[in-house]
Design an enzyme around this catalytic site. Structure first.
Site, short mmCIF file in Angstrom:
data_model
loop_
_atom_site.label_atom_id
_atom_site.label_comp_id
_atom_site.label_asym_id
_atom_site.label_seq_id
_atom_site.Cartn_x
_atom_site.Cartn_y
_atom_site.Cartn_z
N LYS A 32 0.86 -1.20 0.00
CA LYS A 32 0.00 0.00 0.00
C LYS A 32 0.88 1.24 0.00
CE LYS A 32 -1.67 1.63 4.03
NZ LYS A 32 -1.39 3.05 4.27
N ASN A 33 1.90 1.26 0.84
CA ASN A 33 2.69 2.49 1.02
C ASN A 33 3.71 2.70 -0.10
OD1 ASN A 33 1.15 2.97 3.22
ND2 ASN A 33 2.70 2.36 4.72
N ARG A 102 -5.74 10.64 3.47
CA ARG A 102 -4.60 11.48 3.88
C ARG A 102 -3.51 11.47 2.82
NH1 ARG A 102 -1.70 13.78 7.43
NH2 ARG A 102 0.34 13.00 6.85
N CYS A 126 -4.98 12.58 12.43
CA CYS A 126 -5.84 11.39 12.44
C CYS A 126 -5.71 10.81 13.84
CB CYS A 126 -5.39 10.40 11.38
SG CYS A 126 -3.79 9.71 11.74
N ARG A 131 0.05 14.49 12.57
CA ARG A 131 0.44 14.35 11.15
C ARG A 131 0.74 15.71 10.51
NH1 ARG A 131 -1.43 9.11 9.85
NH2 ARG A 131 0.19 9.05 8.27
N PRO A 132 1.66 16.48 11.06
CA PRO A 132 1.98 17.80 10.49
C PRO A 132 2.53 17.68 9.07
CG PRO A 132 3.66 17.15 12.06
CD PRO A 132 2.56 16.12 12.17
N ILE A 133 2.55 18.79 8.35
CA ILE A 133 3.08 18.79 6.97
C ILE A 133 4.14 19.87 6.78
CG2 ILE A 133 1.04 17.77 5.87
CD1 ILE A 133 0.30 20.79 5.18
N ASP A 134 4.68 20.36 7.89
CA ASP A 134 5.68 21.45 7.80
C ASP A 134 6.88 21.09 6.94
OD1 ASP A 134 5.98 19.65 10.10
OD2 ASP A 134 7.83 20.75 10.45
N LEU A 135 7.28 19.82 6.95
CA LEU A 135 8.47 19.43 6.17
C LEU A 135 8.17 19.36 4.68
CD1 LEU A 135 9.92 16.78 8.64
CD2 LEU A 135 10.71 19.14 8.28
N ASP A 313 4.52 0.61 11.87
CA ASP A 313 3.29 -0.07 11.42
C ASP A 313 3.21 -1.50 11.94
OD1 ASP A 313 3.37 1.58 8.16
OD2 ASP A 313 2.70 2.26 10.13
N VAL A 335 7.54 7.20 16.69
CA VAL A 335 7.23 7.88 15.43
C VAL A 335 5.95 8.70 15.52
CG1 VAL A 335 6.71 7.54 12.97
CG2 VAL A 335 8.47 6.13 14.09
N ARG A 405 -8.66 -0.77 4.12
CA ARG A 405 -7.88 0.34 3.53
C ARG A 405 -6.54 -0.17 3.03
NH1 ARG A 405 -6.02 4.41 7.25
NH2 ARG A 405 -4.77 4.78 5.41
C1 EPZ Z 1 3.96 7.04 6.03
O1 EPZ Z 1 3.15 8.04 6.63
C2 EPZ Z 1 3.08 5.81 5.94
N1 EPZ Z 1 1.91 6.10 5.11
C3 EPZ Z 1 2.63 5.40 7.35
O2 EPZ Z 1 1.84 4.23 7.24
C4 EPZ Z 1 3.88 5.08 8.16
O3 EPZ Z 1 3.50 4.70 9.47
C5 EPZ Z 1 4.77 6.32 8.20
O4 EPZ Z 1 5.10 6.72 6.85
C6 EPZ Z 1 6.06 6.08 8.95
O5 EPZ Z 1 6.75 5.03 8.38
C7 EPZ Z 1 2.06 6.07 3.75
O6 EPZ Z 1 3.14 5.84 3.24
C8 EPZ Z 1 0.84 6.34 2.94
P1 EPZ Z 1 5.87 10.53 8.15
P2 EPZ Z 1 3.67 9.58 6.65
O7 EPZ Z 1 5.73 11.76 7.34
O8 EPZ Z 1 4.35 9.89 5.38
C9 EPZ Z 1 6.70 13.82 11.59
C10 EPZ Z 1 0.02 2.85 7.67
O9 EPZ Z 1 -0.51 2.36 8.68
N2 EPZ Z 1 6.43 14.77 10.50
O10 EPZ Z 1 7.15 9.77 8.11
O11 EPZ Z 1 2.54 10.45 7.07
C11 EPZ Z 1 5.45 13.63 12.40
O12 EPZ Z 1 5.78 13.79 13.77
C12 EPZ Z 1 0.48 4.29 7.69
O13 EPZ Z 1 0.21 2.24 6.58
C13 EPZ Z 1 6.66 16.12 10.74
O14 EPZ Z 1 7.05 16.51 11.84
O15 EPZ Z 1 4.73 9.49 7.82
C14 EPZ Z 1 5.01 12.21 12.16
O16 EPZ Z 1 4.49 11.72 13.34
C15 EPZ Z 1 0.31 4.94 9.05
N3 EPZ Z 1 6.44 17.01 9.74
C16 EPZ Z 1 6.33 11.51 11.76
O17 EPZ Z 1 7.08 12.53 11.11
C17 EPZ Z 1 6.04 16.62 8.49
O18 EPZ Z 1 5.90 17.48 7.59
C18 EPZ Z 1 6.17 10.38 10.76
O19 EPZ Z 1 5.48 10.90 9.66
C19 EPZ Z 1 5.79 15.25 8.26
C20 EPZ Z 1 5.99 14.34 9.28
#
Ligand code: EPZ
Length: 425
Positions: A32-33, A102, A126, A131-135, A313, A335, A405
């Protein structure tokens, strides 16, 4: 044509009865990912993109819905998807379209690179975290785009992106993916430092390179992208789902079973397979898959962290395994800030769990009792399936739309491995 009704077969819950160890074999579906960012990246070209072994999961269907909303032609034949994004008719999806998923935020990078203007609803938090998007935003700005957030939307524009250097304060998977996709069509070279390194990122890079992108991945979390003018079409099969494989491996391990998982890639599963080996499981990789023989559950100490660490996960499923062991285990989630929603559900089955901040202490008493529980999210649902497979008595898992999902026909896979599991309304 894949659509949700084919996935939401009748019935909204699963009934599981302990039927002893799992035996047999099944095929692991596509990740999926991996496929979600690949579907978003298919907008980077006007040519035809063919994606094979597409899993029948609702997140993929929602991405297909969005691809069509953006103006791409999408056809599905069995498990092969063909995307032709000759023209883009909008880069401003409404809440209904983007709010369903998302991962729709992954369209931001490709649409910015291709059209120079995107408006997306904020993905929002969620149940497992803010799930911030600042990065993601930091990356778009480093490529020369302007970004503002107004009334629940992110608006970004930049007619021609130019390469830059981006340091990611956290190895965010989604931010790494969005930046790579946007940088593919930027003028000049982009260097991402502190990038995520999950196998799904590597697969996205392989997919983009098959379209003509120029990307170099350096081991130390450094990715270099040389922008090109256009990308071409491709015919691609994404990797298998390491989290699905890990989930089935864990189910075999705790039930004392012996199963073969075709398409499972042991190289994507090191932390999981090493923890299972600590629990006495024997793992035999073979070309195109792996076999695992389990010895039951033992107490473990689990700490989730970005790849190559233990995958977040897999945290919930392993917590279920710890509840079945005899002894004290600890599970730390580094995480996501709120990824213990499955604790309350496991407690309904008799688990003894104490949570302090991001660490849970589990006192395993060797068994759980079947109960009526709720899947609070995708991976929590998988944890409850594992708990139900070895609990005494019958377990009913509600809200299984979460499972649908991201796990293709999980109940069918468990059935093929000998589990007593059936769908109920
Ligand atoms: C991806 O989510 C996966 N989803 C998640 O799988 C997975 O758990 C996660 O990566 C970590 O491996 C998909 O690929 C669709 P992140 P993503 O951005 O991209 C911080 C599942 O169950 N962060 O690595 O949203 C924040 O604290 C799902 O299959 C920022 O600070 O993960 C977050 O908690 C759940 N700023 C942490 O990184 C940002 O701009 C991890 O988020 C983005 C993230």
């Amino acid at each position: 044509m894949i659509d949700n009704k084919n996935i939401h077969k009748k019935g909204k819950c699963l009934k599981i009865i302990n039927n002893g160890p799992l035996f047999g074999e099944c095929d692991i579906s596509t990740s999926k990912n991996a496929i979600l960012p690949i579907l978003a990246a298919s907008l980077l070209t006007k040519e035809t993109v063919v994606i094979r072994k597409v899993p029948k999961i609702t997140d993929v269907n929602n991405m297909i819905f969005l691809l069509k909303a953006f103006g791409a032609g999408v056809t599905v034949s069995k498990d092969t998807l063909t995307v032709s994004a000759r023209t883009i008719k909008t880069t401003s999806p409404n809440e209904y379209m983007a709010g369903k998923l998302r991962a729709s935020f992954l369209f931001m990078g490709p649409l910015l690179a291709r059209e120079g203007y995107v408006t997306m609803p904020l993905p929002g938090g969620c149940r497992i975290g803010l799930r911030p998007i600042d990065l993601h935003i930091k990356g778009f700005k480093a490529l020369g785009a302007k970004v503002i957030t107004v009334s629940g939307h992110v608006i970004t524009w930049g007619k021609s992106l130019s390469g830059g250097t981006i340091y990611l304060d956290y190895p965010s998977v989604g931010a790494t993916e969005n930046i790579i996709m946007a940088a593919c069509l930027a003028r000049g070279t982009t260097t991402v430092i502190g990038a995520a390194a999950e196998p799904e990122i590597t697969d996205l890079v392989h997919f983009l390179k098959s379209m003509g992108a120029k990307i170099h991945t350096i081991d130390s979390g450094r990715i270099i992208i040389e922008g090109v003018d256009t990308l071409g079409g491709t015919d691609y099969t994404p990797i298998s789902d390491r989290i699905e494989a890990g989930t089935l491996m864990l189910a075999a391990a705790v039930s004392g079973g012996d199963i073969r998982l075709n398409r499972a890639n042991i190289n994507h599963l090191e932390p999981v397979s090493l923890k299972l080996a600590e629990a006495g499981a024997e793992i035999f990789p073979y070309s195109g898959g792996l076999r695992i023989k389990g010895k039951g559950a033992v107490p473990m100490d689990i700490v989730s962290s970005p790849y190559p660490g233990f995958p977040t996960d897999m945290q919930a499923p392993f917590m279920a395994a710890c509840c079945i062991a005899n002894g004290v285990s600890t599970v730390s989630e580094t995480v996501f800030e709120n990824r213990f929603l499955h604790v309350a559900e496991l407690e309904k089955m008799g688990a003894d769990i104490t949570v302090a901040g991001r660490t849970a202490v589990i006192t395993g008493r060797g068994h759980l009792s079947g109960a009526e529980v709720c899947a609070t999210d995708l991976r929590a649902g998988a944890a409850l399936c594992i708990a139900g497979l070895v609990a005494h008595g019958e377990t009913i898992i509600k809200d299984i739309y979460h499972l649908e999902r991201g796990y293709e026909d999980l109940e069918g896979k468990f059935k093929r491995l000998g589990a007593s599991i059936q769908r109920m309304s």
